[in-house]
Design an enzyme around this catalytic site. Structure first.
Site, PDB file in Angstrom:
ATOM      1  N   GLU A 113       1.626 -10.843 -10.642  1.00 25.60           N
ATOM      2  CA  GLU A 113       2.877 -10.358 -11.220  1.00 25.60           C
ATOM      3  C   GLU A 113       3.593 -11.422 -12.056  1.00 25.60           C
ATOM      4  O   GLU A 113       4.467 -11.104 -12.859  1.00 25.60           O
ATOM      5  CB  GLU A 113       3.804  -9.854 -10.123  1.00 25.60           C
ATOM      6  CG  GLU A 113       4.245 -10.916  -9.134  1.00 25.60           C
ATOM      7  CD  GLU A 113       4.736 -10.311  -7.831  1.00 25.60           C
ATOM      8  OE1 GLU A 113       5.864 -10.639  -7.435  1.00 25.60           O
ATOM      9  OE2 GLU A 113       3.998  -9.517  -7.216  1.00 25.60           O
TER      10      GLU A 113
ATOM     11  N   ARG B 195      -2.729   5.045 -12.182  1.00 22.13           N
ATOM     12  CA  ARG B 195      -2.799   3.876 -11.312  1.00 22.13           C
ATOM     13  C   ARG B 195      -3.697   4.142 -10.107  1.00 22.13           C
ATOM     14  O   ARG B 195      -3.762   5.270  -9.593  1.00 22.13           O
ATOM     15  CB  ARG B 195      -1.397   3.467 -10.841  1.00 22.13           C
ATOM     16  CG  ARG B 195      -0.474   3.092 -11.984  1.00 22.13           C
ATOM     17  CD  ARG B 195       0.800   2.451 -11.506  1.00 22.13           C
ATOM     18  NE  ARG B 195       0.563   1.110 -10.966  1.00 22.13           N
ATOM     19  CZ  ARG B 195       1.527   0.321 -10.507  1.00 22.13           C
ATOM     20  NH1 ARG B 195       2.779   0.735 -10.513  1.00 22.13           N
ATOM     21  NH2 ARG B 195       1.242  -0.879 -10.048  1.00 22.13           N
TER      22      ARG B 195
ATOM     23  N   SER C 162      -3.427 -10.458  -4.844  1.00 21.95           N
ATOM     24  CA  SER C 162      -2.051 -10.561  -4.321  1.00 21.95           C
ATOM     25  C   SER C 162      -2.007 -10.592  -2.796  1.00 21.95           C
ATOM     26  O   SER C 162      -1.198  -9.905  -2.159  1.00 21.95           O
ATOM     27  CB  SER C 162      -1.193  -9.397  -4.844  1.00 21.95           C
ATOM     28  OG  SER C 162      -1.185  -9.368  -6.246  1.00 21.95           O
TER      29      SER C 162
ATOM     30  N   GLY D 104       4.566   1.461  -7.626  1.00 17.14           N
ATOM     31  CA  GLY D 104       3.362   1.346  -6.821  1.00 17.14           C
ATOM     32  C   GLY D 104       3.656   1.355  -5.334  1.00 17.14           C
ATOM     33  O   GLY D 104       2.886   1.906  -4.540  1.00 17.14           O
TER      34      GLY D 104
ATOM     35  N   ARG E 115       9.503  -2.671   1.717  1.00 13.84           N
ATOM     36  CA  ARG E 115       8.831  -2.712   3.014  1.00 13.84           C
ATOM     37  C   ARG E 115       9.851  -2.522   4.139  1.00 13.84           C
ATOM     38  O   ARG E 115       9.568  -1.847   5.122  1.00 13.84           O
ATOM     39  CB  ARG E 115       8.088  -4.042   3.194  1.00 13.84           C
ATOM     40  CG  ARG E 115       6.796  -4.122   2.381  1.00 13.84           C
ATOM     41  CD  ARG E 115       6.285  -5.556   2.277  1.00 13.84           C
ATOM     42  NE  ARG E 115       4.958  -5.635   1.663  1.00 13.84           N
ATOM     43  CZ  ARG E 115       4.741  -5.524   0.354  1.00 13.84           C
ATOM     44  NH1 ARG E 115       5.758  -5.350  -0.476  1.00 13.84           N
ATOM     45  NH2 ARG E 115       3.500  -5.602  -0.134  1.00 13.84           N
TER      46      ARG E 115
ATOM     47  N   SER F 184      -3.441  -4.831  -3.511  1.00 12.45           N
ATOM     48  CA  SER F 184      -3.161  -5.143  -2.110  1.00 12.45           C
ATOM     49  C   SER F 184      -2.302  -4.065  -1.461  1.00 12.45           C
ATOM     50  O   SER F 184      -2.282  -3.934  -0.227  1.00 12.45           O
ATOM     51  CB  SER F 184      -2.456  -6.495  -2.007  1.00 12.45           C
ATOM     52  OG  SER F 184      -1.168  -6.444  -2.610  1.00 12.45           O
ATOM     53  N   GLN F 185      -1.573  -3.283  -2.272  1.00 13.49           N
ATOM     54  CA  GLN F 185      -0.707  -2.238  -1.723  1.00 13.49           C
ATOM     55  C   GLN F 185      -1.501  -1.173  -0.976  1.00 13.49           C
ATOM     56  O   GLN F 185      -0.954  -0.490  -0.104  1.00 13.49           O
ATOM     57  CB  GLN F 185       0.110  -1.595  -2.840  1.00 13.49           C
ATOM     58  CG  GLN F 185       1.149  -2.517  -3.451  1.00 13.49           C
ATOM     59  CD  GLN F 185       1.823  -1.912  -4.670  1.00 13.49           C
ATOM     60  OE1 GLN F 185       1.412  -0.865  -5.165  1.00 13.49           O
ATOM     61  NE2 GLN F 185       2.861  -2.560  -5.158  1.00 13.49           N
TER      62      GLN F 185
ATOM     63  N   HIS G 236      -2.082  -1.942 -13.628  1.00 11.07           N
ATOM     64  CA  HIS G 236      -0.662  -1.976 -13.261  1.00 11.07           C
ATOM     65  C   HIS G 236       0.111  -0.959 -14.101  1.00 11.07           C
ATOM     66  O   HIS G 236      -0.438   0.034 -14.561  1.00 11.07           O
ATOM     67  CB  HIS G 236      -0.124  -3.394 -13.412  1.00 11.07           C
ATOM     68  CG  HIS G 236      -0.384  -4.246 -12.195  1.00 11.07           C
ATOM     69  ND1 HIS G 236       0.591  -4.948 -11.527  1.00 11.07           N
ATOM     70  CD2 HIS G 236      -1.532  -4.471 -11.514  1.00 11.07           C
ATOM     71  CE1 HIS G 236       0.068  -5.585 -10.500  1.00 11.07           C
ATOM     72  NE2 HIS G 236      -1.223  -5.313 -10.472  1.00 11.07           N
TER      73      HIS G 236
END
Length: 430
Positions: A316, A131, A201, A103, A35, A173-174, A343
């Site tokens: 995770e 994915r 997440s 991801g 990030r 959530s990504q 995942h």
């Protein structure tokens, strides 16, 4: 889902000769690193990301940002960490980006590419093509970008206007974080509304929001399942990356199953990392968790208690918790983790298959796993090119002689020195 092995790719998981007593210093968080680098590349001036993780995922992110026009100069390099001096540049197209199996790269970089006036092509490992990515690409189209494809491989080209968009982020959530990270550079900013089953997440979205605010970006997340980012500058910063708390999981688990003590230095007092949930989870499973002047210390008795846990926000951690549950003295139920089927591999099926292969008793449920204790035996534990599967096999191998983990090198995705660190932990130093 598939598993492959060969005699040359099997790693004999070391069995602990007694209680593990070690201090394990971990490299930087992958989630923070991947990030911080995009924010630095989009900032209004040069900045530095210190103690960034050096791993396959992080290196793919750095390469992607370089391809899009940012200058990244490394210094203070070690095998697993680096300081990056980042100089933002105009976002350019006409390039191809390899996302690998990361991801964060496949979901954080396309919104940045939507700022370019030329085409950016994305592709990655074969498993990455399976994915979930469609909701993100559809959102970019709705916000004005030109997008071809609904999964990898795909192409993205700007200009993107921004505005309001509704997506189903229940797979990852990504999908939300990717839109938020670049949104301040969109002409209209962005309002993201989630519609669908609960987003998994959530701590990772909270991490994204916190890091944006620390960079001077105005984010409103006061309404459930709605995030608003106003257009504006992203401040140049000098940021130090926290240790990766999720990567602490197998090392702290070693203390629990061997009746030893493992200490992780520099554990933050406050953090948005999902790995911080290990403190409570390991306590429920029989560990004593304390903060000491040296760091966070976990002490076990060699006895592992079963657990009934909703891991929806910390999925995770599931492979390590499942490995511990397979060694527990009572049954466990792990819930809220149906999203793990999308995942690096189908983690629920993979964990059930591999633990059962060693004599365990694991049953998949609609949203998780039921694990009942049975004596385990040695054998091959396939990793499915999934770093957290590989470390789960290592945890079981601490107390089950003869476990061989297929392709331990896959841990380089987030922890390139894992095998060496594991050996040094057993020697009393990592």
């Amino acid at each position: 889902m598939s598993a492959t092995s060969s005699a040359t790719s099997l790693w004999p998981a070391p069995t602990a000769a007694g209680p593990v007593r070690a201090t394990v210093r971990l490299p930087g968080s992958k989630s923070v690193t991947n990030r911080a680098l995009p924010l630095a590349a989009l900032a209004e001036g040069p900045g530095t990301v210190r103690r960034a993780l050096r791993s396959r995922d992080a290196d793919l992110m750095a390469a992607a940002l370089r391809a899009l026009g940012a200058g990244l100069t490394p210094s203070a390099e070690t095998a697993s960490s680096v300081d990056w001096h980042v100089v933002p540049g105009p976002i350019r197209g006409g390039v191809s980006i390899d996302v690998g199996l990361a991801g964060t790269v496949m979901r954080f970089v396309p919104p940045i590419a939507a700022l370019a006036d030329g085409e950016v092509r994305f592709d990655g490992d074969a498993a990455a093509r399976r994915r979930p990515m469609g909701p993100l690409l559809a959102a970019l189209r709705a916000l004005g970008a030109h997008v071809e494809g609904d999964a990898l491989p795909c192409t993205v080209r700007g200009p993107i206007r921004g505005g309001e968009v509704t997506i189903d982020a229940s797979a990852s959530s990504q999908l939300v974080s990717g839109l938020l990270l670049a949104a301040a550079r969109f002409e209209k900013g962005v309002t993201v509304r989630h519609s669908g089953p609960p987003v998994p997440s959530m701590p990772h979205i909270q991490m994204t929001v916190q890091m944006l605010r620390e960079a001077g970006v105005h984010v409103d997340d006061g309404e459930p399942d709605v995030w608003r980012v106003e257009p504006g500058p992203i401040a140049a910063r000098d940021l130090v990356v926290e240790p990766d708390l999720s990567n602490a999981a197998p090392f702290l688990a070693a203390a629990l199953v061997t009746g030893g003590t493992v200490t992780v230095p520099d554990w933050p007092e406050r953090t948005t990392q999902p790995g911080d949930a290990l403190r409570g989870l390991l306590t429920e499973m029989g560990a004593t968790v304390t903060r000491t002047p040296e760091g966070l210390a976990v002490t076990g008795t060699g006895r592992v208690s079963g657990i009934d846990a909703d891991l929806h926000d910390v999925g995770e951690l599931t492979p390590t918790i499942a490995a511990l549950a397979a060694l527990a003295d009572g049954p466990s139920t792990l819930r809220g983790i149906a999203h793990l089927r999308g995942h690096e591999t189908d983690r629920l099926a993979a964990l059930a298959t591999e633990i059962n292969r060693l004599g365990g008793d694991v049953r998949e449920t609609a949203d998780g796993l039921e694990i009942r204790p049975r004596p385990l035996r040695g054998g091959v534990f396939h990793s499915y090119e999934d770093h957290r599967m590989a470390t789960a096999g290592a945890v079981i191998g601490l107390v089950v002689p003869g476990v061989q983990v297929e392709n331990i090198a896959t841990t380089a995705k987030t922890l390139p020195e894992f095998a060496r660190m594991w050996a040094r932990m057993l020697e009393g130093d990592a």
